[in-house]
Design a protein around this motif. Structure first.
Motif, mmCIF file in Angstrom:
data_model
loop_
_atom_site.group_PDB
_atom_site.id
_atom_site.type_symbol
_atom_site.label_atom_id
_atom_site.label_comp_id
_atom_site.label_asym_id
_atom_site.label_seq_id
_atom_site.Cartn_x
_atom_site.Cartn_y
_atom_site.Cartn_z
ATOM 1 N N VAL A 157 38.670 58.894 30.418
ATOM 2 C CA VAL A 157 37.610 58.146 31.103
ATOM 3 C C VAL A 157 37.619 56.679 30.677
ATOM 4 C CG1 VAL A 157 35.100 57.845 31.268
ATOM 5 C CG2 VAL A 157 36.105 60.116 31.500
ATOM 6 N N ALA A 158 37.709 56.461 29.363
ATOM 7 C CA ALA A 158 37.686 55.091 28.844
ATOM 8 C C ALA A 158 38.866 54.283 29.381
ATOM 9 C CB ALA A 158 37.707 55.106 27.315
ATOM 10 N N GLY A 159 40.032 54.907 29.455
ATOM 11 C CA GLY A 159 41.195 54.210 29.959
ATOM 12 C C GLY A 159 41.043 53.823 31.420
ATOM 13 N N LEU A 160 40.514 54.731 32.228
ATOM 14 C CA LEU A 160 40.351 54.449 33.653
ATOM 15 C C LEU A 160 39.272 53.402 33.912
ATOM 16 C CD1 LEU A 160 40.571 58.081 35.106
ATOM 17 C CD2 LEU A 160 42.322 56.292 35.201
ATOM 18 N N CYS A 161 38.142 53.531 33.206
ATOM 19 C CA CYS A 161 37.014 52.630 33.457
ATOM 20 C C CYS A 161 37.250 51.220 32.905
ATOM 21 C CB CYS A 161 35.739 53.198 32.854
ATOM 22 S SG CYS A 161 35.153 54.703 33.659
ATOM 23 N N SER A 162 38.168 51.094 31.966
ATOM 24 C CA SER A 162 38.370 49.787 31.342
ATOM 25 C C SER A 162 39.272 48.868 32.148
ATOM 26 C CB SER A 162 38.967 49.960 29.945
ATOM 27 O OG SER A 162 40.297 50.445 30.042
ATOM 28 N N ILE A 163 39.988 49.414 33.127
ATOM 29 C CA ILE A 163 40.985 48.630 33.864
ATOM 30 C C ILE A 163 40.422 47.325 34.438
ATOM 31 C CG2 ILE A 163 42.493 48.623 35.897
ATOM 32 C CD1 ILE A 163 43.064 51.580 35.319
ATOM 33 N N PRO A 164 39.256 47.329 35.096
ATOM 34 C CA PRO A 164 38.766 46.062 35.669
ATOM 35 C C PRO A 164 38.379 45.014 34.629
ATOM 36 C CG PRO A 164 37.691 47.961 36.682
ATOM 37 C CD PRO A 164 38.398 48.451 35.457
ATOM 38 N N PHE A 165 38.227 45.418 33.366
ATOM 39 C CA PHE A 165 37.717 44.489 32.359
ATOM 40 C C PHE A 165 38.783 44.011 31.374
ATOM 41 C CE2 PHE A 165 34.203 47.168 33.757
ATOM 42 C CZ PHE A 165 33.301 46.201 34.176
ATOM 43 N N THR A 166 40.011 44.489 31.541
ATOM 44 C CA THR A 166 41.067 44.035 30.646
ATOM 45 C C THR A 166 41.529 42.639 31.044
ATOM 46 O OG1 THR A 166 42.729 45.116 32.035
ATOM 47 C CG2 THR A 166 41.886 46.371 30.169
ATOM 48 N N LYS A 167 42.213 41.959 30.133
ATOM 49 C CA LYS A 167 42.647 40.575 30.377
ATOM 50 C C LYS A 167 43.565 40.468 31.589
ATOM 51 C CE LYS A 167 42.231 39.054 25.564
ATOM 52 N NZ LYS A 167 42.960 38.610 24.359
ATOM 53 N N ARG A 168 44.445 41.440 31.743
ATOM 54 C CA ARG A 168 45.415 41.376 32.836
ATOM 55 C C ARG A 168 44.774 41.647 34.195
ATOM 56 N NH1 ARG A 168 50.942 44.335 30.585
ATOM 57 N NH2 ARG A 168 51.328 42.897 28.865
ATOM 58 N N MET A 169 43.651 42.362 34.191
ATOM 59 C CA MET A 169 42.993 42.714 35.451
ATOM 60 C C MET A 169 41.657 42.002 35.594
ATOM 61 S SD MET A 169 44.952 44.924 37.063
ATOM 62 C CE MET A 169 43.825 45.785 38.140
ATOM 63 N N ARG A 170 41.469 40.899 34.868
ATOM 64 C CA ARG A 170 40.188 40.205 34.871
ATOM 65 C C ARG A 170 39.827 39.740 36.270
ATOM 66 N NH1 ARG A 170 38.090 37.781 30.627
ATOM 67 N NH2 ARG A 170 38.884 39.635 29.577
ATOM 68 N N ILE A 171 38.675 40.170 36.767
ATOM 69 C CA ILE A 171 38.220 39.762 38.092
ATOM 70 C C ILE A 171 37.429 38.480 37.978
ATOM 71 C CG2 ILE A 171 38.193 42.055 39.115
ATOM 72 C CD1 ILE A 171 35.386 42.451 38.255
ATOM 73 N N ASN A 172 37.216 37.812 39.117
ATOM 74 C CA ASN A 172 36.509 36.531 39.041
ATOM 75 C C ASN A 172 35.056 36.741 38.640
ATOM 76 O OD1 ASN A 172 34.753 36.847 41.402
ATOM 77 N ND2 ASN A 172 36.590 36.575 42.638
ATOM 78 N N GLN A 176 32.794 40.089 38.718
ATOM 79 C CA GLN A 176 32.471 40.654 37.408
ATOM 80 C C GLN A 176 30.966 40.859 37.269
ATOM 81 O OE1 GLN A 176 32.628 38.178 33.773
ATOM 82 N NE2 GLN A 176 34.218 39.594 33.111
ATOM 83 N N PHE A 177 30.203 39.854 37.693
ATOM 84 C CA PHE A 177 28.750 39.965 37.636
ATOM 85 C C PHE A 177 28.266 41.110 38.518
ATOM 86 C CE2 PHE A 177 24.656 38.857 39.633
ATOM 87 C CZ PHE A 177 23.852 38.898 38.518
ATOM 88 N N SER A 178 28.848 41.250 39.716
ATOM 89 C CA SER A 178 28.445 42.320 40.630
ATOM 90 C C SER A 178 28.743 43.691 40.038
ATOM 91 C CB SER A 178 29.169 42.161 41.971
ATOM 92 O OG SER A 178 28.840 40.937 42.583
ATOM 93 N N ALA A 179 29.935 43.835 39.434
ATOM 94 C CA ALA A 179 30.321 45.116 38.848
ATOM 95 C C ALA A 179 29.412 45.485 37.688
ATOM 96 C CB ALA A 179 31.778 45.061 38.386
#
Length: 201
Positions: A157-172, A176-179
């Motif tokens: 779970v931690a691996g899947l949920c962390s994807i949007p917040f890692t440095k390589r997948m950093r969203i604008n 980020q605020f919306s998520a």
């Protein structure tokens, strides 16, 4: 042999247990503060360790003494309160850098959250185990294997949920605020529901 059958499925049951909504919300809230996959995965493991610790300790007390005083809906309400607090805290601190300063115990919050979840779920789980397994020692073994399965489940779970917040997948910043806002609001609402349903008003 028949009494050993539930133990064979304990690991699978524990892995699936990690995917319950309140567990997903709590750990998702925790790892949204991390910017590396490694830290997020360790948070998942520490949640699982805390969860397993409480399950085995409380479960052993209930199984060995046949006590029922540890089975209370108020424990679920405490978890609900924790979810509300985590959601509010994340909303208020979303502008802070995601990377947390290194501390001596960087994953103690994840471990504590796991302990609370283990306390809330131990009573119902032990009742289920007692209905299937008559020997206390086998019951404790079931709880331990179940806990190991929950560690693996939360690692995934931690691996899947962390994807949007890692440095390589950093969203604008706006996404980020919306998520963060959406996940925090869901966390607060679900926690409020748990409090409402488990407190005798």
């Amino acid at each position: 042999m028949e009494s050993l059958l539930p133990i064979f499925f304990a690991f699978i049951a524990g892995t699936g247990h990690a995917f319950e909504p309140d567990h997903l919300l709590a750990v998702g809230n925790l790892i949204s503060r991390r910017d590396t996959l490694g830290l997020a995965l360790r948070d998942g493991v520490y949640w699982g360790l805390g969860h397993t610790t409480m399950l085995v300790v409380v479960g052993s007390v209930i199984l060995l003494s046949r006590a029922t005083f540890l089975q209370s809906s108020y424990f679920e309400a405490v978890v609900g309160l924790m979810l509300v607090a985590m959601g509010i805290s994340r909303l208020l601190g979303w502008k802070r850098p995601i990377s947390l300063k290194p501390t001596r115990y960087p994953h103690r919050l994840a471990y504590t959250v796991g302990l609370l979840h283990g306390l809330a779920g131990s009573g119902a789980l032990v009742l289920l185990v007692m209905s299937e397994i008559r020997k206390p020692t086998l019951g404790i073994l079931y709880l331990f294997i179940f806990g190991v399965g929950s560690i693996l489940g939360m690692f995934i779970v931690a691996g899947l949920c962390s994807i949007p917040f890692t440095k390589r997948m950093r969203i604008n910043r706006s996404l980020q605020f919306s998520a963060i806002t959406l996940s925090s609001v869901i966390c607060i609402l679900y926690g409020g529901r748990m409090i409402y349903e488990n407190v005798k008003w």
